[in-house]
Design a protein around this motif. Structure first.
Motif, mmCIF file in Angstrom:
data_model
loop_
_atom_site.group_PDB
_atom_site.id
_atom_site.type_symbol
_atom_site.label_atom_id
_atom_site.label_comp_id
_atom_site.label_asym_id
_atom_site.label_seq_id
_atom_site.Cartn_x
_atom_site.Cartn_y
_atom_site.Cartn_z
ATOM 1 N N THR A 59 0.883 -1.034 0.062
ATOM 2 C CA THR A 59 0.039 0.132 -0.088
ATOM 3 C C THR A 59 0.790 1.249 0.008
ATOM 4 O OG1 THR A 59 -1.872 -1.363 1.218
ATOM 5 C CG2 THR A 59 -1.711 1.334 1.308
ATOM 6 N N TYR A 60 1.842 1.255 1.018
ATOM 7 C CA TYR A 60 2.627 2.548 0.827
ATOM 8 C C TYR A 60 3.230 2.842 -0.648
ATOM 9 C CZ TYR A 60 1.720 2.325 5.866
ATOM 10 O OH TYR A 60 1.449 2.416 7.397
ATOM 11 N N ASP A 62 2.484 1.901 -3.341
ATOM 12 C CA ASP A 62 1.455 2.286 -4.301
ATOM 13 C C ASP A 62 1.325 3.899 -4.189
ATOM 14 O OD1 ASP A 62 0.022 1.920 -6.723
ATOM 15 O OD2 ASP A 62 -1.710 2.326 -5.495
ATOM 16 N N GLU A 63 1.100 4.167 -2.814
ATOM 17 C CA GLU A 63 0.859 5.567 -2.429
ATOM 18 C C GLU A 63 2.023 6.701 -2.836
ATOM 19 O OE1 GLU A 63 -0.362 5.408 1.653
ATOM 20 O OE2 GLU A 63 -2.413 4.698 1.258
ATOM 21 N N GLU A 66 2.291 6.973 -6.720
ATOM 22 C CA GLU A 66 1.396 7.657 -7.242
ATOM 23 C C GLU A 66 1.566 9.052 -6.836
ATOM 24 O OE1 GLU A 66 -2.203 5.660 -6.068
ATOM 25 O OE2 GLU A 66 -2.323 4.534 -7.600
ATOM 26 N N ARG A 67 2.151 9.385 -5.698
ATOM 27 C CA ARG A 67 2.309 11.003 -5.093
ATOM 28 C C ARG A 67 3.465 11.353 -6.079
ATOM 29 N NH1 ARG A 67 0.189 15.301 -4.217
ATOM 30 N NH2 ARG A 67 1.864 16.767 -3.338
ATOM 31 N N SER A 70 1.707 12.399 -9.269
ATOM 32 C CA SER A 70 1.137 13.422 -9.301
ATOM 33 C C SER A 70 1.871 14.825 -9.404
ATOM 34 C CB SER A 70 -0.097 13.304 -8.211
ATOM 35 O OG SER A 70 0.636 13.459 -6.911
ATOM 36 N N THR A 130 2.593 15.787 0.360
ATOM 37 C CA THR A 130 3.611 14.942 0.376
ATOM 38 C C THR A 130 3.995 14.799 2.092
ATOM 39 O OG1 THR A 130 4.491 15.143 -1.768
ATOM 40 C CG2 THR A 130 5.925 14.269 -0.450
ATOM 41 N N LEU A 133 1.741 12.785 3.894
ATOM 42 C CA LEU A 133 1.894 11.171 3.473
ATOM 43 C C LEU A 133 2.752 10.625 4.390
ATOM 44 C CD1 LEU A 133 1.033 8.813 1.940
ATOM 45 C CD2 LEU A 133 2.492 9.829 0.066
ATOM 46 N N SER A 136 2.320 10.371 8.026
ATOM 47 C CA SER A 136 1.279 9.113 8.121
ATOM 48 C C SER A 136 2.130 7.857 8.317
ATOM 49 C CB SER A 136 0.202 9.048 7.247
ATOM 50 O OG SER A 136 -0.717 8.018 7.419
#
Length: 154
Positions: A59-60, A62-63, A66-67, A70, A130, A133, A136
């Motif tokens: 999950t991390y 991918d996040e 994707e960031r 972006s 960022t 993210l 987190s």
């Protein structure tokens, strides 16, 4: 049009995020390796925990990728780039389960150090999204480190 300082900050931020991409790519595989090769009296506890950890790692990964996309970056996407960029080491062979737990703690601590550095770069680039993210992810890793250390009795 971005200033030279903004362009430099952006490039530095992309480097830090790609380091995270590389480490999370490698860590996903490493945690899977540990999950598969665990044995011993704590198998059921650790098998489930490492499945949770490799799922979270995916999950991390991918996040962060994707960031990176972006904000106009290009995430590392090959194994060769991953292995040449990552700062954590692959898992090899088998170990006693507590040794793997200790190694995972060290890997997570390395990631926390690098997340802090990346957060600083994101702050300087005025990229609060960022920065949030990364904070987190760091928060979750801090908790995992504490829990794994508690498991080892530290």
């Amino acid at each position: 049009m971005p200033t030279q300082i903004q362009s430099t900050q952006q490039a530095t931020l992309e480097q830090h995020l790609n380091l995270q991409v590389a480490n999370w790519t490698l860590l996903y595989t490493k945690l899977h390796h540990i999950h598969w090769y665990l044995s011993g009296p704590h198998f059921f506890t650790l098998h489930v925990k490492f499945e949770e950890l490799f799922t979270e790692a995916g999950t991390y990964l991918d996040e962060i990728a994707e960031r990176l996309l972006s904000i106009g970056g290009r995430p590392i996407a090959t194994l060769k780039e991953t292995l040449s960029t990552a700062t954590i080491q692959e898992a090899k062979g088998t170990q006693e389960p507590n040794a793997w737990v200790a190694e995972t703690i060290r890997d997570f601590a390395q990631l926390v150090t690098e997340l802090k550095e990346a957060r600083q770069v994101a702050e300087e680039a005025q990229d609060g999204v960022t920065e949030d993210l990364l904070l987190s992810i760091q928060s979750k890793l801090d908790k995992h480190i504490w829990m794994l250390q508690s498991y080892l009795g530290h």
